[in-house]
Design a protein around this motif. Structure first.
Motif, mmCIF file in Angstrom:
data_model
loop_
_atom_site.group_PDB
_atom_site.id
_atom_site.type_symbol
_atom_site.label_atom_id
_atom_site.label_comp_id
_atom_site.label_asym_id
_atom_site.label_seq_id
_atom_site.Cartn_x
_atom_site.Cartn_y
_atom_site.Cartn_z
ATOM 1 N N ALA A 253 2.301 10.568 -21.778
ATOM 2 C CA ALA A 253 3.385 11.402 -21.228
ATOM 3 C C ALA A 253 3.148 12.718 -21.251
ATOM 4 C CB ALA A 253 4.487 10.956 -21.856
ATOM 5 N N THR A 254 2.463 13.077 -22.321
ATOM 6 C CA THR A 254 2.349 14.666 -22.521
ATOM 7 C C THR A 254 1.340 15.012 -21.597
ATOM 8 O OG1 THR A 254 2.592 14.557 -24.842
ATOM 9 C CG2 THR A 254 1.562 16.376 -24.245
ATOM 10 N N GLY A 255 0.266 14.380 -21.389
ATOM 11 C CA GLY A 255 -0.850 14.696 -20.448
ATOM 12 C C GLY A 255 -0.291 14.767 -19.001
ATOM 13 N N SER A 256 0.245 13.883 -18.677
ATOM 14 C CA SER A 256 0.879 13.985 -17.234
ATOM 15 C C SER A 256 1.903 15.080 -16.963
ATOM 16 C CB SER A 256 1.563 12.544 -16.653
ATOM 17 O OG SER A 256 2.515 12.386 -17.708
ATOM 18 N N ARG A 257 2.771 15.352 -18.014
ATOM 19 C CA ARG A 257 3.610 16.372 -17.892
ATOM 20 C C ARG A 257 2.981 17.744 -17.902
ATOM 21 N NH1 ARG A 257 9.043 15.128 -16.996
ATOM 22 N NH2 ARG A 257 9.880 16.696 -18.356
ATOM 23 N N MET A 258 2.088 17.931 -18.627
ATOM 24 C CA MET A 258 1.224 19.052 -18.683
ATOM 25 C C MET A 258 0.651 19.484 -17.338
ATOM 26 S SD MET A 258 -1.361 19.026 -22.144
ATOM 27 C CE MET A 258 -2.324 20.636 -21.515
ATOM 28 N N VAL A 259 0.188 18.638 -16.569
ATOM 29 C CA VAL A 259 -0.364 18.937 -15.383
ATOM 30 C C VAL A 259 0.823 19.036 -14.417
ATOM 31 C CG1 VAL A 259 -1.571 17.852 -13.366
ATOM 32 C CG2 VAL A 259 -2.543 17.680 -15.867
ATOM 33 N N ALA A 260 1.862 18.129 -14.434
ATOM 34 C CA ALA A 260 2.943 18.586 -13.619
ATOM 35 C C ALA A 260 3.549 20.058 -13.599
ATOM 36 C CB ALA A 260 4.002 17.779 -13.876
ATOM 37 N N PHE A 261 3.626 20.390 -14.862
ATOM 38 C CA PHE A 261 3.992 22.127 -15.132
ATOM 39 C C PHE A 261 3.081 22.911 -14.958
ATOM 40 C CE2 PHE A 261 7.490 19.499 -17.459
ATOM 41 C CZ PHE A 261 8.246 19.655 -16.420
ATOM 42 N N SER A 262 1.771 22.645 -14.841
ATOM 43 C CA SER A 262 0.704 23.664 -14.882
ATOM 44 C C SER A 262 0.630 24.608 -13.385
ATOM 45 C CB SER A 262 -0.536 23.237 -15.114
ATOM 46 O OG SER A 262 -1.587 24.231 -15.099
ATOM 47 N N PRO A 263 0.640 25.734 -13.526
ATOM 48 C CA PRO A 263 0.315 26.457 -12.156
ATOM 49 C C PRO A 263 -1.119 26.413 -11.749
ATOM 50 C CG PRO A 263 0.332 28.052 -13.969
ATOM 51 C CD PRO A 263 0.539 26.728 -14.487
ATOM 52 N N GLU A 264 -2.116 25.970 -12.608
ATOM 53 C CA GLU A 264 -3.632 25.887 -12.296
ATOM 54 C C GLU A 264 -3.758 24.770 -11.449
ATOM 55 O OE1 GLU A 264 -6.167 26.760 -15.294
ATOM 56 O OE2 GLU A 264 -4.587 27.158 -16.732
ATOM 57 N N PRO A 265 -4.925 24.596 -10.505
ATOM 58 C CA PRO A 265 -5.578 23.347 -10.093
ATOM 59 C C PRO A 265 -5.966 22.601 -11.147
ATOM 60 C CG PRO A 265 -6.831 25.226 -9.645
ATOM 61 C CD PRO A 265 -5.561 25.799 -10.163
ATOM 62 N N CYS A 266 -5.228 21.599 -11.416
ATOM 63 C CA CYS A 266 -5.784 20.611 -12.688
ATOM 64 C C CYS A 266 -5.247 18.935 -12.243
ATOM 65 C CB CYS A 266 -5.490 21.092 -13.946
ATOM 66 S SG CYS A 266 -3.594 21.275 -14.136
ATOM 67 N N ALA A 267 -5.930 18.120 -12.915
ATOM 68 C CA ALA A 267 -5.598 16.676 -12.858
ATOM 69 C C ALA A 267 -5.683 16.086 -14.242
ATOM 70 C CB ALA A 267 -6.535 16.177 -11.830
ATOM 71 N N PHE A 268 -4.829 15.062 -14.299
ATOM 72 C CA PHE A 268 -5.153 14.115 -15.616
ATOM 73 C C PHE A 268 -5.304 12.598 -15.006
ATOM 74 C CE2 PHE A 268 -2.143 11.391 -18.379
ATOM 75 C CZ PHE A 268 -3.183 11.553 -19.589
ATOM 76 N N VAL A 269 -6.449 12.413 -15.580
ATOM 77 C CA VAL A 269 -6.930 10.860 -15.169
ATOM 78 C C VAL A 269 -7.021 9.974 -16.178
ATOM 79 C CG1 VAL A 269 -8.775 9.757 -14.057
ATOM 80 C CG2 VAL A 269 -8.403 12.107 -13.355
ATOM 81 N N VAL A 270 -6.483 8.771 -15.889
ATOM 82 C CA VAL A 270 -6.254 7.655 -16.839
ATOM 83 C C VAL A 270 -7.479 6.417 -16.636
ATOM 84 C CG1 VAL A 270 -4.911 5.691 -18.111
ATOM 85 C CG2 VAL A 270 -4.075 8.095 -17.558
ATOM 86 N N SER A 271 -8.206 6.320 -17.353
ATOM 87 C CA SER A 271 -9.360 5.248 -17.015
ATOM 88 C C SER A 271 -9.193 3.997 -17.985
ATOM 89 C CB SER A 271 -10.562 5.777 -17.239
ATOM 90 O OG SER A 271 -10.938 6.882 -16.300
ATOM 91 N N GLN A 272 -9.550 2.839 -17.672
ATOM 92 C CA GLN A 272 -9.352 1.707 -18.476
ATOM 93 C C GLN A 272 -10.588 0.858 -18.375
ATOM 94 O OE1 GLN A 272 -6.623 1.242 -20.388
ATOM 95 N NE2 GLN A 272 -7.201 -0.345 -21.455
ATOM 96 N N GLY A 273 -11.241 0.421 -19.426
ATOM 97 C CA GLY A 273 -12.618 -0.170 -19.353
ATOM 98 C C GLY A 273 -13.518 0.427 -18.651
ATOM 99 N N GLY A 274 -13.556 1.780 -18.520
ATOM 100 C CA GLY A 274 -14.599 2.433 -17.823
ATOM 101 C C GLY A 274 -14.376 2.891 -16.438
ATOM 102 N N LYS A 275 -13.039 2.316 -15.934
ATOM 103 C CA LYS A 275 -12.865 2.431 -14.518
ATOM 104 C C LYS A 275 -11.589 3.270 -14.314
ATOM 105 C CE LYS A 275 -13.977 -0.994 -11.800
ATOM 106 N NZ LYS A 275 -14.022 -2.038 -10.725
ATOM 107 N N LEU A 276 -11.594 4.041 -13.271
ATOM 108 C CA LEU A 276 -10.726 5.032 -13.148
ATOM 109 C C LEU A 276 -9.292 4.136 -12.640
ATOM 110 C CD1 LEU A 276 -13.222 6.979 -13.071
ATOM 111 C CD2 LEU A 276 -12.143 8.358 -11.470
#
Length: 286
Positions: free
Chosen positions: A151-174
């Motif tokens: 939750a923290t990572g996704s909302r960090m990106v949502a409120f950031s003014p910078e061009p950025c992304a939060f990516v979740v991978s499971q078992g080595g796959k995006l």
């Protein structure tokens, strides 16, 4: 059964938070519970994968949470169940085991509600704006707000003014990504369904479970159909879940150029990594 979309759930949650008006973090769940005349109990009889429930007797709500779950998970469950009460949505829990499959609409709305209560905009956004977008900031904010890294990572990106992304991978796959508004405006995409990029920090962490970031990489290591540009990558790897949480940050002044091969209708196809509008599905544990 009441029909409700994500935006309405978010706005109702923010109205609820304004009414309670928390002023410190981690936010007090007692104040939220008192606002709906409810109490929370820890239930030793709930099985693995059963996060919680709400019972209502003569207008008084009792929210039960699983004694096996961590404090952070219990806090989320309480806020999720408050969402069911406030939004007047029936439970559609079904199988609560961790999954990247689409959750039922009512449960998604209550997940959104819970994230808004745990990470209130008025308290969370000012903290995000003080920090760089990296794994240490994500961990620090999760600790400060007593909330999940997801939750923290996704909302960090949502409120950031910078061009950025939060990516979740499971078992080595995006599996999932969320882009900041600036990155959406730049129309830069993370490809779907691929393995963690070979030269990425995320792949190295999964192999060795050790390393420090952020590191600089060519932008095309992570982004589809681009030329030039540098991306700063930082990540956290959880070996117990084989799950990787990756933060990607670009320089707004030196964004990579999109190549001509990118489709103009990309926003309407499924070529990009699945995005969840800043609200990631919540795992049953942790």
């Amino acid at each position: 059964m009441q029909t409700m979309n994500d935006f309405t759930a978010e706005q109702r949650a923010r109205k609820f938070v304004r009414a309670v008006a928390p002023t410190s973090v981690p936010v007090s769940l007692e104040a939220y519970l008192a606002h709906i005349d409810a109490k929370a109990i820890v239930d030793d009889d709930l099985g693995e994968g059963e996060a919680g429930y709400t019972m209502t007797v003569k207008g008084r709500h009792t929210i039960g949470v699983n004694a096996r779950d961590s404090e952070r998970r219990q806090r989320f469950t309480i806020c999720h169940e408050i969402g069911h009460v406030v939004l007047e949505l029936e439970s559609e829990h079904g199988d609560l085991s961790w999954s990247y499959e689409r959750r039922p609409p009512n449960e998604v709305c209550c997940d959104i509600f819970a994230a808004e209560l745990l990470l209130p905009v008025s308290l969370f956004r000012p903290e995000v704006l003080k920090m760089e977008i990296n794994a240490q900031s994500m961990a620090d904010l999760a600790e400060q707000f007593n909330a999940s890294l997801l939750a923290t990572g996704s909302r960090m990106v949502a409120f950031s003014p910078e061009p950025c992304a939060f990516v979740v991978s499971q078992g080595g796959k995006l599996k999932y990504a969320f882009r900041s508004p600036a990155l959406r405006d730049a129309k830069l995409w993370v490809p779907s369904g691929i393995a963690l990029p070979d030269h990425s920090m995320s792949a190295a962490l999964r192999k060795n479970s050790a390393g420090a970031g952020p590191i600089e990489l060519d932008a095309d290591v992570w982004f589809d159909d681009v030329e030039g540009g540098i991306v700063l990558e930082d990540a956290i790897y959880d070996a117990s879940r084989d799950q990787t949480l990756t933060l990607l940050r670009l320089d707004a002044e030196e964004l990579p150029e999109r190549t001509e091969s990118i489709a103009h209708s990309r926003e309407e196809d499924d070529g990009g990594l699945k995005e969840l509008d800043g609200h990631l599905p919540w795992p049953s544990k942790r």
